[in-house]
Design a protein around this motif. Structure first.
Motif, short mmCIF file in Angstrom:
data_model
loop_
_atom_site.label_atom_id
_atom_site.label_comp_id
_atom_site.label_asym_id
_atom_site.label_seq_id
_atom_site.Cartn_x
_atom_site.Cartn_y
_atom_site.Cartn_z
N GLY A 92 -11.50 6.55 21.38
CA GLY A 92 -11.66 6.92 19.98
C GLY A 92 -11.06 5.87 19.07
N LEU A 93 -10.46 6.32 17.99
CA LEU A 93 -9.84 5.42 17.03
C LEU A 93 -8.33 5.57 17.14
N ARG A 94 -7.65 4.47 17.29
CA ARG A 94 -6.20 4.50 17.41
C ARG A 94 -5.57 3.71 16.26
N LEU A 95 -4.61 4.33 15.62
CA LEU A 95 -3.98 3.75 14.45
C LEU A 95 -3.02 2.64 14.85
N ILE A 96 -3.18 1.49 14.20
CA ILE A 96 -2.32 0.34 14.50
C ILE A 96 -1.15 0.30 13.52
N HIS A 97 -1.45 0.19 12.26
CA HIS A 97 -0.48 0.20 11.17
C HIS A 97 -1.13 0.84 9.96
N TYR A 98 -0.30 1.29 9.05
CA TYR A 98 -0.84 1.77 7.79
C TYR A 98 0.09 1.40 6.66
N SER A 99 -0.42 1.52 5.44
CA SER A 99 0.35 1.17 4.25
C SER A 99 0.23 2.30 3.24
N TYR A 100 1.34 2.64 2.62
CA TYR A 100 1.35 3.69 1.60
C TYR A 100 1.68 3.12 0.23
N VAL A 121 2.05 -1.07 -2.06
CA VAL A 121 2.29 -2.51 -1.95
C VAL A 121 3.65 -2.74 -1.29
N LYS A 122 3.61 -3.53 -0.24
CA LYS A 122 4.79 -3.92 0.55
C LYS A 122 5.40 -2.75 1.32
N ASP A 123 4.73 -1.60 1.34
CA ASP A 123 5.19 -0.44 2.11
C ASP A 123 4.26 -0.21 3.28
N THR A 124 4.76 -0.46 4.48
CA THR A 124 3.93 -0.29 5.67
C THR A 124 4.70 0.44 6.75
N ASP A 125 3.97 0.97 7.72
CA ASP A 125 4.61 1.66 8.84
C ASP A 125 3.73 1.52 10.06
N LYS A 126 4.35 1.74 11.23
CA LYS A 126 3.64 1.56 12.48
C LYS A 126 2.80 2.78 12.83
N GLY A 127 1.72 2.50 13.55
CA GLY A 127 0.91 3.57 14.11
C GLY A 127 1.22 3.72 15.58
N GLU A 128 0.25 4.22 16.35
CA GLU A 128 0.49 4.51 17.76
C GLU A 128 0.32 3.30 18.68
N VAL A 129 -0.35 2.23 18.21
CA VAL A 129 -0.55 1.06 19.06
C VAL A 129 -0.22 -0.22 18.29
N ARG A 155 0.82 -6.29 2.94
CA ARG A 155 0.08 -5.79 1.77
C ARG A 155 0.84 -6.24 0.53
N SER A 156 0.38 -7.33 -0.04
CA SER A 156 1.02 -7.90 -1.23
C SER A 156 0.32 -7.46 -2.51
N LYS A 157 -0.89 -6.93 -2.37
CA LYS A 157 -1.64 -6.41 -3.51
C LYS A 157 -2.27 -5.08 -3.12
N THR A 158 -2.48 -4.23 -4.09
CA THR A 158 -3.08 -2.92 -3.80
C THR A 158 -4.39 -3.06 -3.05
N GLU A 159 -5.18 -4.04 -3.40
CA GLU A 159 -6.53 -4.13 -2.87
C GLU A 159 -6.65 -4.80 -1.50
N ASP A 160 -5.62 -5.47 -1.03
CA ASP A 160 -5.74 -6.21 0.22
C ASP A 160 -4.72 -5.76 1.27
N PHE A 161 -5.22 -5.60 2.50
CA PHE A 161 -4.37 -5.21 3.61
C PHE A 161 -4.74 -6.12 4.78
#
Lengths: 114, 111
Positions: free
Chosen positions: A42-50, A52-60, A68-74
């Motif tokens: 299926g789909l496995r989460l790598i990282h996510y961002s909530y 600008v400059k706020d990120t967290d790890k996923g399961e892989v 993420r230095s700008k809202t529009e780019d990850f």
């Protein structure tokens, strides 16, 4: 479809080389995600961002970093690509204030590591 | 780690037959989402269920969330060739701020 683009759409690279995938959105959504899709998993989460400059790890997350230095780019970076990272990578965005709403997916990037 | 088990992995039906895919969690979910991915495409959101025992319908599609919020199902009545694709559930547990996807059910519809 939501305004999400991914680049490149296809990439072949050699083991040990760095690779950066880009996700760009025009929706001004707060949450952005990187998933990988492999047969049978299926789909496995790598990282996510909530934010600008706020990120967290996923399961892989091992072997991957994000920025993420700008809202529009990850950006998703594979510091030293391995064959096990051959996969289809999807970016997704979510507009929900808590990040728990529907996710809109980009078209995907097919990465092959030889 | 957290897991959502989805069955069956594959389903082949004749056009006009019904189809059901199931998702199960060993612990209570906070909410569950369903997505459809056409061959070669990207996942597209179908619906989100939040309440215990919730049932939602979208034309020929019926989505259910179990009373204990540990299982969910997607039922398609009278399948059409346009239903071909892979259907994924994605569950979230309390105090987890991300969704975990099931492995998907690939539906093939023979005309």
């Amino acid at each position: 479809d939501a305004g999400i683009t991914q680049s490149p759409r296809h990439k072949v690279t050699e083991t040990g080389t760095p690779v950066t995938l880009r996700c760009h959105q025009t929706e001004n959504h707060r949450y952005m995600y990187w998933y990988r899709q492999d047969p049978g998993h299926g789909l496995r989460l790598i990282h996510y961002s909530y934010g600008v400059k706020d990120t967290d790890k996923g399961e892989v997350s091992d072997g991957y970093s994000v920025s993420r230095s700008k809202t529009e780019d990850f950006l998703l970076t594979l510091e030293s690509a391995t064959s096990s990272q051959t996969s289809v990578y999807f970016c997704a965005i979510s507009e929900s204030g808590t990040g728990f709403g529907e996710q809109y997916f980009g078209p995907g990037t097919r990465l092959t590591v030889t | 780690g957290q897991q959502v088990m989805q069955i069956p992995q594959y389903q082949h039906v004749q056009e006009g037959e019904d189809f059901t895919t199931y998702c199960n969690s060993s612990t209570t979910l906070s909410n569950i989402q369903w997505y459809k991915q056409r061959p070669g495409g990207h996942p597209v959101f179908l619906i989100q269920l939040v309440k215990s025992g919730e049932v939602k319908k979208q034309k020929r599609l019926t989505f259910q969330f179990g009373e204990a919020k540990k299982n969910s199902s997607l039922h398609i009545t009278a399948t059409q060739t346009t239903d071909v694709g892979t259907y994924f559930c994605a569950g979230r547990w309390h105090n987890f701020n991300k969704f975990y996807f099931g492995s998907g059910t690939k539906l093939n519809v023979k005309p």
